[in-house]
Each structure stands twice: as structure tokens, then as C-alpha cells.
Scaffold this motif. Structure first.
Motif, PDB file in Angstrom:
ATOM      1  N   ALA A 265       0.808  -1.217   0.000  1.00 42.69           N
ATOM      2  CA  ALA A 265       0.000   0.000   0.000  1.00 42.69           C
ATOM      3  C   ALA A 265       0.847   1.276   0.000  1.00 42.69           C
ATOM      4  O   ALA A 265       0.498   2.280   0.603  1.00 42.69           O
ATOM      5  CB  ALA A 265      -0.987   0.004   1.168  1.00 42.69           C
ATOM      6  N   LYS A 268       3.113   0.826  -5.473  1.00 38.89           N
ATOM      7  CA  LYS A 268       3.636   0.033  -6.594  1.00 38.89           C
ATOM      8  C   LYS A 268       2.628  -0.044  -7.740  1.00 38.89           C
ATOM      9  O   LYS A 268       2.982   0.178  -8.890  1.00 38.89           O
ATOM     10  CB  LYS A 268       3.982  -1.405  -6.142  1.00 38.89           C
ATOM     11  CG  LYS A 268       5.163  -1.498  -5.203  1.00 38.89           C
ATOM     12  CD  LYS A 268       5.460  -2.941  -4.835  1.00 38.89           C
ATOM     13  CE  LYS A 268       4.322  -3.665  -4.148  1.00 38.89           C
ATOM     14  NZ  LYS A 268       3.920  -3.078  -2.863  1.00 38.89           N
ATOM     15  N   THR A 269       1.377  -0.384  -7.410  1.00 36.77           N
ATOM     16  CA  THR A 269       0.372  -0.523  -8.465  1.00 36.77           C
ATOM     17  C   THR A 269       0.153   0.812  -9.154  1.00 36.77           C
ATOM     18  O   THR A 269       0.067   0.896 -10.383  1.00 36.77           O
ATOM     19  CB  THR A 269      -0.937  -1.077  -7.874  1.00 36.77           C
ATOM     20  OG1 THR A 269      -0.662  -2.357  -7.305  1.00 36.77           O
ATOM     21  CG2 THR A 269      -2.011  -1.222  -8.935  1.00 36.77           C
ATOM     22  N   ASN A 270       0.093   1.880  -8.377  1.00 30.10           N
ATOM     23  CA  ASN A 270      -0.063   3.209  -8.965  1.00 30.10           C
ATOM     24  C   ASN A 270       1.054   3.527  -9.952  1.00 30.10           C
ATOM     25  O   ASN A 270       0.813   4.028 -11.037  1.00 30.10           O
ATOM     26  CB  ASN A 270      -0.061   4.279  -7.865  1.00 30.10           C
ATOM     27  CG  ASN A 270      -1.449   4.551  -7.351  1.00 30.10           C
ATOM     28  OD1 ASN A 270      -2.140   5.435  -7.826  1.00 30.10           O
ATOM     29  ND2 ASN A 270      -1.868   3.754  -6.396  1.00 30.10           N
ATOM     30  N   ARG A 395     -10.045  -4.373  -2.340  1.00 24.97           N
ATOM     31  CA  ARG A 395      -9.183  -4.619  -3.502  1.00 24.97           C
ATOM     32  C   ARG A 395      -9.982  -4.891  -4.766  1.00 24.97           C
ATOM     33  O   ARG A 395     -11.164  -5.227  -4.714  1.00 24.97           O
ATOM     34  CB  ARG A 395      -8.319  -5.869  -3.219  1.00 24.97           C
ATOM     35  CG  ARG A 395      -7.402  -5.721  -2.009  1.00 24.97           C
ATOM     36  CD  ARG A 395      -5.986  -5.505  -2.405  1.00 24.97           C
ATOM     37  NE  ARG A 395      -5.136  -5.149  -1.280  1.00 24.97           N
ATOM     38  CZ  ARG A 395      -3.819  -4.977  -1.412  1.00 24.97           C
ATOM     39  NH1 ARG A 395      -3.223  -5.143  -2.560  1.00 24.97           N
ATOM     40  NH2 ARG A 395      -3.099  -4.623  -0.370  1.00 24.97           N
ATOM     41  N   TYR A 520       1.878  10.638  -7.809  1.00 23.24           N
ATOM     42  CA  TYR A 520       1.151   9.994  -8.906  1.00 23.24           C
ATOM     43  C   TYR A 520       1.835  10.218 -10.250  1.00 23.24           C
ATOM     44  O   TYR A 520       2.979   9.830 -10.429  1.00 23.24           O
ATOM     45  CB  TYR A 520      -0.318  10.432  -8.900  1.00 23.24           C
ATOM     46  CG  TYR A 520      -1.002  10.036  -7.603  1.00 23.24           C
ATOM     47  CD1 TYR A 520      -1.311   8.696  -7.336  1.00 23.24           C
ATOM     48  CD2 TYR A 520      -1.287  10.970  -6.599  1.00 23.24           C
ATOM     49  CE1 TYR A 520      -1.917   8.308  -6.142  1.00 23.24           C
ATOM     50  CE2 TYR A 520      -1.896  10.586  -5.398  1.00 23.24           C
ATOM     51  CZ  TYR A 520      -2.203   9.260  -5.193  1.00 23.24           C
ATOM     52  OH  TYR A 520      -2.792   8.880  -4.009  1.00 23.24           O
TER      53      TYR A 520
HETATM   54  P1  GTP Z   1       0.245  -3.656  -2.315  1.00 22.92           P
HETATM   55  O1  GTP Z   1      -0.602  -4.000  -3.492  1.00 22.92           O
HETATM   56  O2  GTP Z   1      -0.461  -3.815  -0.996  1.00 22.92           O
HETATM   57  O3  GTP Z   1       1.571  -4.357  -2.279  1.00 22.92           O
HETATM   58  O4  GTP Z   1       0.535  -2.065  -2.375  1.00 22.92           O
HETATM   59  P2  GTP Z   1       1.021  -1.080  -3.541  1.00 22.92           P
HETATM   60  O5  GTP Z   1       2.437  -0.732  -3.264  1.00 22.92           O
HETATM   61  O6  GTP Z   1       0.681  -1.615  -4.880  1.00 22.92           O
HETATM   62  O7  GTP Z   1       0.163   0.216  -3.263  1.00 22.92           O
HETATM   63  P3  GTP Z   1      -0.779   1.100  -4.236  1.00 22.92           P
HETATM   64  O8  GTP Z   1      -0.127   1.472  -5.512  1.00 22.92           O
HETATM   65  O9  GTP Z   1      -2.070   0.392  -4.349  1.00 22.92           O
HETATM   66  O10 GTP Z   1      -0.942   2.416  -3.356  1.00 22.92           O
HETATM   67  C1  GTP Z   1      -1.634   2.420  -2.171  1.00 22.92           C
HETATM   68  C2  GTP Z   1      -1.973   3.812  -1.702  1.00 22.92           C
HETATM   69  O11 GTP Z   1      -0.923   4.756  -1.929  1.00 22.92           O
HETATM   70  C3  GTP Z   1      -3.211   4.359  -2.380  1.00 22.92           C
HETATM   71  O12 GTP Z   1      -4.026   4.896  -1.375  1.00 22.92           O
HETATM   72  C4  GTP Z   1      -2.660   5.438  -3.275  1.00 22.92           C
HETATM   73  O13 GTP Z   1      -3.590   6.444  -3.498  1.00 22.92           O
HETATM   74  C5  GTP Z   1      -1.439   5.934  -2.525  1.00 22.92           C
HETATM   75  N1  GTP Z   1      -0.422   6.496  -3.426  1.00 22.92           N
HETATM   76  C6  GTP Z   1       0.153   5.890  -4.479  1.00 22.92           C
HETATM   77  N2  GTP Z   1       1.019   6.711  -5.122  1.00 22.92           N
HETATM   78  C7  GTP Z   1       1.008   7.871  -4.423  1.00 22.92           C
HETATM   79  C8  GTP Z   1       1.694   9.121  -4.568  1.00 22.92           C
HETATM   80  O14 GTP Z   1       2.507   9.327  -5.472  1.00 22.92           O
HETATM   81  N3  GTP Z   1       1.435  10.087  -3.642  1.00 22.92           N
HETATM   82  C9  GTP Z   1       0.539   9.883  -2.629  1.00 22.92           C
HETATM   83  N4  GTP Z   1       0.349  10.868  -1.761  1.00 22.92           N
HETATM   84  N5  GTP Z   1      -0.138   8.729  -2.461  1.00 22.92           N
HETATM   85  C10 GTP Z   1       0.090   7.740  -3.341  1.00 22.92           C
END
Ligand code: GTP
Ligand code: MN
Ligand code: MN
Length: 611
Positions: A265, A268-270, A395, A520
Motif C-alpha cells: 500500500a 507500486k500498483t499506482n 481490492r 502519482y
Molecule cells: P500492495 O498492493 O499492498 O503491495 O501495495 P502497492 O504498493 O501496490 O500500493 P498502491 O499502488 O495500491 O498504493 C496504495 C496507496 O498509496 C493508495 O491509497 C494510493 O492512493 C497511494 N499512493 C500511491 N502513489 C502515491 C503518490 O505518489 N502520492 C501519494 N500521496 N499517495 C500515493
């Protein structure tokens, strides 16, 4: 007793070792029925699940499922790696002897599938033909149909992946038994759940959850824990919680690949689904290869690190996904994609879904809306205002092919050559936007000392700061000292080494708490700078903890950030870093067998901070 052979024959499951394994576990869990599944069964399984009210329709070709309210995240407390070798004891937190764990799990699983179907899910965690394919085959036995629907989206599922193995005994044996979720004492001293990887037997025994991170055995238990162990034991590869992207520069025609670890969270997915900012969209294109797992090996022909994504789908965080933060994800879960939503809010009447951050305000017409626990919002007593509608760890699950920016060559068995490895966490101060590291030992040291605030993807730890080596803390399957040595060994074998970097999108203003960097889409900018640095096109400023961009080297066209905030995220706070070095010293001292090269890297950084 059911006739297992009839079903295995019907499904064409011919591998005698798989057949024997299925039969031996059916004898223990005693299901009423047995069913071998493949991807071709998806439509029928969806129909059956809808008819049984296990899932609900959420628009054309979209589905909704609600997990038990006590079962919404991974449980790190209850996760164990077991082996036969007592020398592994004490190497890290959650090791137990396998001769103690296995009987305990068999006891819990005995007779637990009575009245149920045992689904046999043969799968492959790699693009077919990959040099790492021998580590990728597995069979999950599960008593939960929704878990099967997830597995079909997250792994390549079908008997063809286990029938003709070069070594027919070489498949991961996974058993998933849900248990009586209402009465497992989750989170109490009497917790009955166990999530065990018997790493030296390539056996995974998970009892007491049907939540994705615990129940999709191909993904985390095999793709990360077991694979990390296999990669270490064979010396062949690294298995990491990494995203993997391609960046194409249309002007020069060059293509780069970047992988890296951010804790759960943390983005990574973003990042993998990124749409470049408007001002850079004509020149650069970002392609999705993977968003959660990468396996890395050195290719002997060109001496470069190659990475594959072993997965077949995306299990993404719903919260805060919207047109601004992640338009790609919204397109990936659009009607017709087969997406399965879990624990978001759901409208019984309109079949719509909603989660916090989907729109600035929740729907105003409350009629039909239920929160993730299934309570009608209109009857909750808070008018829908106090408690969240969706679980923070809700999810979406969808196959890679539905992701709009999926790379054409995402199934290339060879994988893609890596130019940069990045680490990043949720750190509210100290960590600048990006700092590049060119020395291998210092890069590995940086990954080992990744510090982040823990998140809601795991139970009971939200907001805690902790070290999370390479973002693998919840998935480590052998001692961290050996893990560091294995990293140095694999990366050290490459003749064309990637550049390392630490990134941070989450630095905050100490007064009002706002994020200093807009994040983002703009996260492409520091990545472009990093690749330019590797190409020798920019030089940055050397600091004790790495090279940071000079302000004019970053393309900031159209970025909404104040001069003061920009200054802060490009500056190293020496005092704060000196404190951090003391914490690190203490942390590293607790890691037996840490290679000397890592200690030397630590001392070099510490000394530079004292200059
Ligand atoms: P897992 O799938 O659990 O391994 O997590 P992940 O690393 O894929 O996390 P994901 O990309 O789903 O991001 C989770 C949270 O981070 C979301 O609430 C997003 O909105 C937030 N987020 C992602 N990128 C950014 C960013 O650049 N800035 C901010 N402020 N929040 C971000
Ligand atoms: Mn993850
Ligand atoms: Mn993710």
C-alpha cells in the motif's frame, strides 16, 4: 469415499505425483466432492458463485465479494516459515520446526472440508518457457470457490502447467482450508489460524482465512516466500515484492526498465499503471509489466539482470483509486473486464460499487448502499459519515491483459533487462524525493534499511515505523544476513549493473501534514532524472546518502509545488540522518551473518554524514 481418479481422469490431470498428492490430502480434509479447474471454467464458476450468493453482480462482467469481517488482511503474526534444520531457528522472527508445524496443521485441516468441494488448482507462476519455470509450477487445493475465481485471475491456471514437468515431482504443494471464520479467535491469544510455508519441502499449508493475501497461495506464499527461498538455495535468482515497468523515450527510441520495492500500500500498483503527465505524454510512454512481484536473474549471454513478473493479474488497492490518481486502474476494472471487487461498498439495487476516494464525496442517494460489512448505510446510525464504507484494504482483482498500459512483451519468457532498481516507502520526513546510489553494496544496504510506516494491508500495524528490507519484511523466508549476501552475489554477477535509487512520494509538511510532492503521474519525473543520470546526461549533487537532482535537472513543467516544498524534498537533513544512522546501527547489529560489505557501506555513509 469419493472417486478421485474419475475426476482427475476427466480433467486430464496425468502427473502421477500430483494425483498422489491430491489423494493424500483429500483423505485428510475429507471433501464431499473434488473438482480440477482451469481458466476455461471461469464462466461456469462465476455462474455457480452468483447462484449461491457468494458473489454479486457489479455491472456487466463485474463481480463483488464480501469477505468475513474478521478476515480482511494478511496476518503477519500468524505467518510462519518452517524447515527441518534447527540452525534456521533464531535466524528471524517467525521460524518454527517443520515437524512441529505440520502435524498441527494436519490436525486443524482434518475433516475440515466435509460437505464442501475440494478445488484442485494447478498453476504456473511465470510466463511459460521462462528460464525460471522449474520454480513456478504449483497446485493449490482450496475449499473456497471465490479463492478459485481469484486464482484464475492471478495465476496461469490449468493442468497443462503440471502435466509435463521436466521433473514431475517439482511443484509447490499448497493446501488452503478456510475454517470456521466466525470462531477462529482472530487477533486473540487463542488465535487458531496458521499460515505456514514449509520452505525446504516446498509445501504451503494455510488454515483460517479466505482473504487474498492469505488464501491465494500462488501469489504471496509461492511467488514471494517460497520463491525467495528457492532462489537463495539454488543461487539462481531473487524473488521480491517489486513492481516492474518499461519507460520508452519516443524521441531517442530508447527503452528502459525499472523495478523496485515499496512496502504494501505504498504505491507500486499506482506507479506501474502510470499515465505520464500531460507535458511529457508525447515523448514518454510507461508500460506495465508487473505491480507486486518480480523474479530477477542474471542472463549469462549479456551479463544483465533480467526480471519477469510471475503473476497473471493485479490484486490492487481500491482506496483512493480515481480518475486523477489512477485512470489506468479505472479502465482496467471497467465493465466487461471480469474484475472481482472485494470489500468495497456495494449497492444492492443498482449493483454499483464505491470506495473512499473513488469520488470526493460518497453517493448522496443512500438507498441500496451497503458498507463492506453488509450493513445498509441508511441504517448505520451515522448517516454514512463516520465509519468508512469500504474496508481500507478493499481490492480489485483483474488479469494483466485488461490493464490498458500492459506491455506487448509481458509474456516474453526471457523477461526484460533492468536499468534501475528503486526502493521507497511511506516516510514523512528525512527521505528526499530521490537519491541515486551507484555502488552495489550501498544500494543493497539502502534496500535493507528501507524504513516505512506500516499500512492497513496487514492487521494491527498501521502507522508504525519499521525497517522493511527491500519491502520484503512480511515475506522473508530465510535469515536477513543470508538474504543480503544473496543479493550481493546475484547483483555482483551482473557485468552491466543497474543503478539504485531511493524514492519518496510521501514527505509531509510537519505543520499541516500536506504531501510536499504531488505524486502519482509526476513520479515519472524523478525516474527520468535517474535514467539520465545513468546515461551521464545529468550529474546531480553528491550528498552523504547519494546523488540528488539539481533543481534545474528535474523537468518540473506544470508541477504544482511551492519553491519551499521543492527545496525541502531535494535537501538532505544531516541532523535527522545522523539520528537515523544510530537506529540503523542498532538494527543491523541484530542481524546475524550480515556481510562485511554491508557493514562497510553503512560505515562509509555514517562517516560521510560526520564530515
Ligand atoms: P500492495 O498492493 O499492498 O503491495 O501495495 P502497492 O504498493 O501496490 O500500493 P498502491 O499502488 O495500491 O498504493 C496504495 C496507496 O498509496 C493508495 O491509497 C494510493 O492512493 C497511494 N499512493 C500511491 N502513489 C502515491 C503518490 O505518489 N502520492 C501519494 N500521496 N499517495 C500515493
Ligand atoms: Mn504487495
Ligand atoms: Mn499493489
Amino acid at each position: 469415499m469419493i472417486d478421485i481418479d474419475v475426476e482427475l481422469d476427466r480433467a486430464g490431470l496425468t502427473n502421477p505425483h500430483v494425483r498422489e498428492y491430491v489423494a493424500s490430502w483429500a483423505e485428510i480434509t475429507q471433501p464431499d466432492r473434488i473438482e480440477v479447474v482451469s481458466i476455461a471454467d471461469d464462466a461456469r464458476l462465476l455462474e455457480e458463485s452468483l447462484a449461491a450468493d457468494e458473489i454479486q453482480p457489479a455491472g456487466e462482467g463485474l463481480y463483488y465479494s464480501r469477505s468475513h469481517p474478521k478476515d480482511t488482511a494478511r496476518s503477519e503474526e500468524r505467518t510462519i516459515v518452517a524447515t527441518a534444520d534447527p540452525a534456521d531457528a533464531g535466524a528471524y522472527d517467525n521460524w518454527h520446526p517443520s515437524d512441529e508445524m505440520k502435524p498441527m496443521l494436519v490436525e486443524r485441516m482434518r475433516g475440515a472440508s466435509r460437505g464442501k468441494t475440494m478445488y484442485v488448482v494447478p498453476y504456473l507462476m511465470a510466463p511459460p518457457g521462462s528460464p525460471l519455470e522449474r520454480y513456478a509450477a504449483g497446485v493449490e487445493l482450496t475449499d473456497h470457490r471465490t479463492v478459485v475465481l481469484h486464482m484464475i485471475r492471478m495465476a496461469r491456471v490449468g493442468v497443462e502447467h503440471v502435466n509435463d514437468l521436466a521433473d514431475p515431482t517439482m511443484f509447490v504443494r499448497g493446501v488452503h482450508v478456510t475454517g470456521d471464520l466466525e470462531n477462529l479467535g482472530q487477533g486473540t491469544p487463542d488465535d487458531q489460524r496458521y499460515f505456514v510455508t514449509v520452505a525446504d519441502e516446498r509445501t504451503i499449508l494455510h488454515y483460517g482465512s479466505s482473504y487474498g493475501g492469505n488464501a491465494l497461495l500462488g501469489k504471496i506464499a509461492h511467488g514471494l516466500r517460497q520463491a525467495a527461498y528457492d532462489g537463495w538455495r539454488s543461487g539462481e535468482f531473487l524473488a521480491e515484492q517489486f513492481m516492474l515497468i518499461g519507460i520508452t523515450d519516443r524521441e531517442t527510441g530508447r527503452k528502459y526498465h525499472v523495478c523496485g520495492g515499496f512496502p504494501s500500500a505504498s504505491g507500486k500498483t499506482n506507479l506501474a499503471m502510470m499515465l505520464p503527465p500531460d507535458s511529457l505524454g508525447d515523448r514518454y510512454h510507461v508500460e506495465f509489466f508487473g505491480d507486486d512481484i518480480a523474479w530477477l536473474r542474471v542472463d549469462p549471454t549479456d551479463g544483465r539482470i533480467y526480471a519477469i513478473n510471475p503473476e497473471f493479474g493485479v490484486f490492487g488497492v481500491a482506496k483512493d483509486t480515481n480518475e486523477f490518481t489512477n485512470p489506468t486502474a479505472l479502465a482496467a476494472v471497467a465493465p466487461g473486464t471480469g474484475t472481482l471487487f472485494t470489500n468495497v461498498a456495494y449497492n444492492d439495487e443498482t449493483h454499483e460499487v464505491w470506495w473512499e476516494g473513488r469520488t470526493p464525496e460518497p453517493p448522496t442517494e443512500l438507498g441500496g448502499w451497503r458498507d463492506w460489512k453488509g450493513r445498509l448505510i441508511s441504517e448505520r446510525g451515522d448517516g454514512g459519515r463516520d465509519e468508512p464504507w469500504a474496508h481500507p484494504n478493499s481490492r480489485f482483482t483483474v488479469t494483466l491483459a485488461k490493464v490498458p498500459n500492459i506491455a506487448d512483451e509481458y509474456e516474453d519468457p526471457k523477461g526484460v533487462p533492468i536499468d534501475a532498481i528503486i526502493f521507497g516507502g511511506r516516510t514523512r520526513d528525512r527521505e528526499p524525493l530521490v537519491r541515486a546510489i551507484t555502488d552495489i553494496a550501498e544500494g543493497v544496504y539502502d534496500g535493507l534499511t528501507l524504513g516505512a510506516e506500516a499500512t492497513f494491508a496487514a492487521e494491527g500495524v498501521e502507522g508504525q515505523l519499521r525497517y522493511d528490507p527491500m519491502s520484503m519484511r512480511p515475506f522473508m523466508s530465510y535469515a536477513e544476513g543470508a538474504y543480503a549476501a544473496h543479493w550481493l552475489d546475484v547483483i555482483g554477477r551482473a557485468t552491466d549493473t543497474p543503478i539504485f535509487a531511493h524514492v519518496n512520494w510521501f514527505q509531509r509538511d510537519p505543520e499541516d501534514g500536506h504531501y510536499l510532492w504531488p505524486g502519482y503521474r509526476d513520479n515519472l519525473r524523478p525516474l527520468l532524472w535517474l535514467l539520465q543520470l545513468r546515461n551521464g546526461e545529468v550529474s546531480g549533487t553528491q550528498t552523504p546518502v547519494g546523488i540528488v537532482p539539481k533543481r534545474e535537472e528535474l523537468d518540473l513543467d506544470g508541477v504544482a509545488i511551492s519553491d519551499a516544498d521543492l527545496e525541502t524534498i531535494l535537501t538532505i537533513d544531516i541532523g535527522r540522518w545522523r539520528q537515523e544512522i544510530e537506529h540503523r546501527e542498532e538494527h543491523l547489529e541484530g542481524l546475524p551473518g550480515l556481510p562485511d560489505a554491508i557493514w562497510q557501506a553503512h560505515r562509509r555513509v555514517a562517516a560521510a554524514l560526520d564530515d
